[in-house]
Design a protein around this motif. Structure first.
Motif, PDB file in Angstrom:
ATOM      1  N   VAL A  78     -11.680  24.040  61.661  1.00 25.35           N
ATOM      2  CA  VAL A  78     -11.631  24.346  63.091  1.00 25.35           C
ATOM      3  C   VAL A  78     -12.613  25.486  63.380  1.00 25.35           C
ATOM      4  O   VAL A  78     -12.928  26.278  62.494  1.00 25.35           O
ATOM      5  N   THR A  79     -13.078  25.561  64.608  1.00 28.53           N
ATOM      6  CA  THR A  79     -13.996  26.635  64.999  1.00 28.53           C
ATOM      7  C   THR A  79     -13.193  27.893  65.316  1.00 28.53           C
ATOM      8  O   THR A  79     -12.344  27.872  66.212  1.00 28.53           O
ATOM      9  N   PRO A  80     -13.430  28.996  64.597  1.00 30.67           N
ATOM     10  CA  PRO A  80     -12.621  30.203  64.824  1.00 30.67           C
ATOM     11  C   PRO A  80     -13.117  31.014  66.018  1.00 30.67           C
ATOM     12  O   PRO A  80     -14.267  30.891  66.451  1.00 30.67           O
ATOM     13  N   GLN A  81     -12.210  31.847  66.552  1.00 26.57           N
ATOM     14  CA  GLN A  81     -12.594  32.861  67.528  1.00 26.57           C
ATOM     15  C   GLN A  81     -13.014  34.102  66.737  1.00 26.57           C
ATOM     16  O   GLN A  81     -12.345  34.470  65.775  1.00 26.57           O
ATOM     17  N   VAL A  82     -14.098  34.744  67.164  1.00 24.39           N
ATOM     18  CA  VAL A  82     -14.641  35.879  66.424  1.00 24.39           C
ATOM     19  C   VAL A  82     -14.479  37.159  67.246  1.00 24.39           C
ATOM     20  O   VAL A  82     -14.837  37.194  68.422  1.00 24.39           O
ATOM     21  N   TYR A  83     -13.922  38.205  66.605  1.00 29.31           N
ATOM     22  CA  TYR A  83     -13.703  39.492  67.272  1.00 29.31           C
ATOM     23  C   TYR A  83     -14.181  40.624  66.368  1.00 29.31           C
ATOM     24  O   TYR A  83     -14.233  40.472  65.142  1.00 29.31           O
ATOM     25  N   GLU A 316     -25.106  21.152  83.593  1.00 29.71           N
ATOM     26  CA  GLU A 316     -24.458  20.695  82.359  1.00 29.71           C
ATOM     27  C   GLU A 316     -23.602  21.790  81.738  1.00 29.71           C
ATOM     28  O   GLU A 316     -22.499  21.521  81.230  1.00 29.71           O
ATOM     29  N   TYR A 317     -24.074  23.039  81.783  1.00 32.18           N
ATOM     30  CA  TYR A 317     -23.316  24.148  81.201  1.00 32.18           C
ATOM     31  C   TYR A 317     -21.944  24.264  81.870  1.00 32.18           C
ATOM     32  O   TYR A 317     -20.912  24.385  81.181  1.00 32.18           O
ATOM     33  N   THR A 318     -21.905  24.232  83.193  1.00 34.87           N
ATOM     34  CA  THR A 318     -20.647  24.396  83.920  1.00 34.87           C
ATOM     35  C   THR A 318     -19.717  23.217  83.692  1.00 34.87           C
ATOM     36  O   THR A 318     -18.509  23.387  83.543  1.00 34.87           O
ATOM     37  N   ILE A 319     -20.293  22.003  83.644  1.00 38.52           N
ATOM     38  CA  ILE A 319     -19.468  20.812  83.384  1.00 38.52           C
ATOM     39  C   ILE A 319     -18.822  20.900  82.006  1.00 38.52           C
ATOM     40  O   ILE A 319     -17.617  20.645  81.843  1.00 38.52           O
ATOM     41  N   ARG A 320     -19.591  21.292  81.000  1.00 44.69           N
ATOM     42  CA  ARG A 320     -19.055  21.390  79.640  1.00 44.69           C
ATOM     43  C   ARG A 320     -18.036  22.526  79.534  1.00 44.69           C
ATOM     44  O   ARG A 320     -17.014  22.400  78.845  1.00 44.69           O
ATOM     45  N   SER A 323     -14.844  21.388  81.292  1.00 50.75           N
ATOM     46  CA  SER A 323     -14.222  20.344  80.468  1.00 50.75           C
ATOM     47  C   SER A 323     -13.541  20.958  79.248  1.00 50.75           C
ATOM     48  O   SER A 323     -12.451  20.537  78.841  1.00 50.75           O
ATOM     49  N   ASN A 324     -14.179  21.964  78.671  1.00 42.80           N
ATOM     50  CA  ASN A 324     -13.600  22.666  77.521  1.00 42.80           C
ATOM     51  C   ASN A 324     -12.294  23.347  77.912  1.00 42.80           C
ATOM     52  O   ASN A 324     -11.298  23.300  77.178  1.00 42.80           O
ATOM     53  N   ILE A 325     -12.277  23.963  79.089  1.00 41.98           N
ATOM     54  CA  ILE A 325     -11.065  24.636  79.581  1.00 41.98           C
ATOM     55  C   ILE A 325      -9.949  23.612  79.779  1.00 41.98           C
ATOM     56  O   ILE A 325      -8.803  23.831  79.373  1.00 41.98           O
ATOM     57  N   ALA A 326     -10.284  22.478  80.416  1.00 37.03           N
ATOM     58  CA  ALA A 326      -9.289  21.425  80.653  1.00 37.03           C
ATOM     59  C   ALA A 326      -8.736  20.889  79.331  1.00 37.03           C
ATOM     60  O   ALA A 326      -7.532  20.628  79.202  1.00 37.03           O
ATOM     61  N   ALA A 327      -9.615  20.733  78.329  1.00 39.86           N
ATOM     62  CA  ALA A 327      -9.182  20.234  77.018  1.00 39.86           C
ATOM     63  C   ALA A 327      -8.326  21.268  76.298  1.00 39.86           C
ATOM     64  O   ALA A 327      -7.332  20.922  75.643  1.00 39.86           O
ATOM     65  N   TYR A 328      -8.706  22.544  76.424  1.00 41.86           N
ATOM     66  CA  TYR A 328      -7.973  23.602  75.732  1.00 41.86           C
ATOM     67  C   TYR A 328      -6.554  23.749  76.284  1.00 41.86           C
ATOM     68  O   TYR A 328      -5.608  23.947  75.538  1.00 41.86           O
ATOM     69  N   ALA A 373     -11.252  27.788  72.023  1.00 34.30           N
ATOM     70  CA  ALA A 373     -10.700  28.901  72.800  1.00 34.30           C
ATOM     71  C   ALA A 373     -11.772  29.891  73.237  1.00 34.30           C
ATOM     72  O   ALA A 373     -11.573  30.655  74.188  1.00 34.30           O
ATOM     73  N   SER A 374     -12.918  29.883  72.558  1.00 35.09           N
ATOM     74  CA  SER A 374     -13.980  30.835  72.908  1.00 35.09           C
ATOM     75  C   SER A 374     -14.528  30.582  74.307  1.00 35.09           C
ATOM     76  O   SER A 374     -15.213  31.438  74.879  1.00 35.09           O
ATOM     77  N   CYS A 375     -14.221  29.401  74.878  1.00 37.41           N
ATOM     78  CA  CYS A 375     -14.687  29.114  76.246  1.00 37.41           C
ATOM     79  C   CYS A 375     -14.127  30.120  77.235  1.00 37.41           C
ATOM     80  O   CYS A 375     -14.761  30.430  78.247  1.00 37.41           O
ATOM     81  N   LEU A 376     -12.942  30.664  76.936  1.00 35.43           N
ATOM     82  CA  LEU A 376     -12.314  31.638  77.834  1.00 35.43           C
ATOM     83  C   LEU A 376     -13.063  32.961  77.835  1.00 35.43           C
ATOM     84  O   LEU A 376     -12.991  33.723  78.808  1.00 35.43           O
ATOM     85  N   GLU A 377     -13.761  33.241  76.744  1.00 34.58           N
ATOM     86  CA  GLU A 377     -14.518  34.479  76.655  1.00 34.58           C
ATOM     87  C   GLU A 377     -15.740  34.468  77.579  1.00 34.58           C
ATOM     88  O   GLU A 377     -16.319  35.509  77.883  1.00 34.58           O
ATOM     89  N   GLU A 378     -16.133  33.268  78.033  1.00 30.94           N
ATOM     90  CA  GLU A 378     -17.285  33.144  78.916  1.00 30.94           C
ATOM     91  C   GLU A 378     -16.904  33.331  80.374  1.00 30.94           C
ATOM     92  O   GLU A 378     -17.752  33.221  81.270  1.00 30.94           O
TER      93      GLU A 378
END
Length: 382
Positions: A78-83, A316-320, A323-328, A373-378
């Motif tokens: 899985v792709t990790p969140q990095v802090y 495309e950036y905003t759509i992706r 979509s990432n937020i909806a999937a998450y 989850a990193s989509c939320l950081e944006e």
């Protein structure tokens, strides 16, 4: 400290399927990661030095739980969140604390939703079994026909009779009610046939209703998984409004007139994105707050949040990102290649007599996303 174990910083790799038994301070999860990397050609000392020099925390969310370490846990796939290290620790333990508090405060609600979901699963299995047996109703009609065709062979007081079945050229043994006349015995089988035939329509209706209940409570379980305390209170309010839970007699007039508190964020380009965290928020957000030329996002064929992006000409950036937020914030949170539908709000319709959060789509497009989850950081808060 177990002095029989080796210091991993001072010793070379020793083959073992559980390195936590060999080296000091090595957790089972780190043992799995090192063995995974070692099997893929990574040098033991290189991995240990990466741990020693790391000042970041990598948090990986799987279906089962959340894991964290000083290096990416690549074996979890899985792709990790990095802090930054201490920011990551704060994030991890704050989230655990928040989930525990929400769990304590909403445990009865979650238990009720889980019980209703399981109750309807059991009900569906029973209805389907009954429907299957009812489909044999033609057998009763055939027996009725055979008895009427052979009334001259029947006499009151008979418990059974063997007749030629002219439908398939076999012999058939038919049970009779000795207290009934020949005609009454034949009519009894016709009545059974008619009752079974009528029940099929009723059973199909009940099966469809039960499937909708399963879908509804499944959506609530998904929403509870991502709910804050106040999101959960609105889920409770929804269940009260639908009659699943009894309303408290005391009415809070302030709460009564309060709008559902969906979340609002902005992208790096200043585009507004709104997220519904329960069905009341989803309904309000989509059918009352959103403009008809805003863009609506939702995972395909599974429960999740409604996501509204202000505007109809999205890059495309905003759509992706949306979509990432909806999937998450959906049941597919821990899956890969999750399908997300998106369309203009004006194309959406509310089904008649539908429960909160349900919509009918007309024209839409679909994009496939690996939730991260990193989509939320944006995003930045309103």
């Amino acid at each position: 400290v177990n002095y029989n174990k080796l210091n991993p910083f001072n010793h070379d790799f020793i083959e073992n399927n559980n390195l936590s038994k060999v080296y000091q301070g090595m957790s089972p999860i780190l043992s799995k990661e090192i063995l995974f990397r070692h099997d893929n050609g990574k040098d033991f000392k290189t991995i240990i030095n990466e741990i020693k020099e790391s000042n970041h925390l990598y948090i990986s969310n799987t279906n089962e739980k959340e894991y964290f370490h000083l290096i990416p846990l690549t074996h979890l796939q899985v792709t990790p969140q990095v802090y930054r290290l201490f920011d990551g620790l704060d994030q991890h333990f704050d989230l655990i604390d928040q989930k525990e508090r929400i769990k304590q405060q909403t445990s009865n609600l979650l238990k009720f939703i889980s019980n209703e979901y399981q109750k309807n699963i059991t009900k569906l299995l029973k209805l389907q079994a009954t429907l299957e047996s009812s489909k044999n109703s033609d057998e009763y009609r055939i027996i009725g026909d055979l008895l009427y065709s052979n009334l001259h062979l029947l006499k009151k007081g008979m418990k059974h009779i063997e007749l030629d079945n002219y439908y398939d050229n076999t012999k058939i043994m038919i049970d009779l009610d000795e207290k009934l006349s020949p005609k009454a015995n034949a009519q009894k089988y016709y009545n059974k046939y008619q009752k079974a035939k009528n029940s099929i329509n009723v059973l199909n209706e009940q099966i469809n209703l039960t499937k909708k209940e399963i879908e509804y409570f499944d959506s609530l379980l998904t929403l509870m998984d991502n709910a804050s305390y106040y999101d959960a209170l609105e889920i409770k309010e929804e269940l009260e409004n639908l009659g699943y839970l009894k309303k408290k007699k005391k009415i809070n007039s302030i709460r009564k007139n309060k709008k559902p508190a969906f979340e609002t964020y902005y992208t790096k380009d200043g585009i507004e994105i709104c997220i519904g965290k329960n069905n009341l928020q989803n309904d309000y957000l989509t059918f009352k707050h959103a403009h008809r030329y805003d863009t609506w996002f939702h995972v395909k064929d599974m429960p999740g949040s409604h996501v509204i992006v202000k505007g109809d000409q999205l890059d495309e950036y905003t759509i992706r990102l949306a979509s990432n937020i909806a999937a998450y914030f959906s049941k597919g949170k821990n899956s890969s290649s999750v399908p997300v539908n998106y369309t203009l709000v004006k194309t959406l319709k509310k089904p008649n007599a539908a429960k909160p959060g349900q919509v009918i789509l007309d024209k839409y497009k679909t994009i496939y996303i690996d939730p991260d989850a990193s989509c939320l950081e944006e995003l930045r808060k309103k």
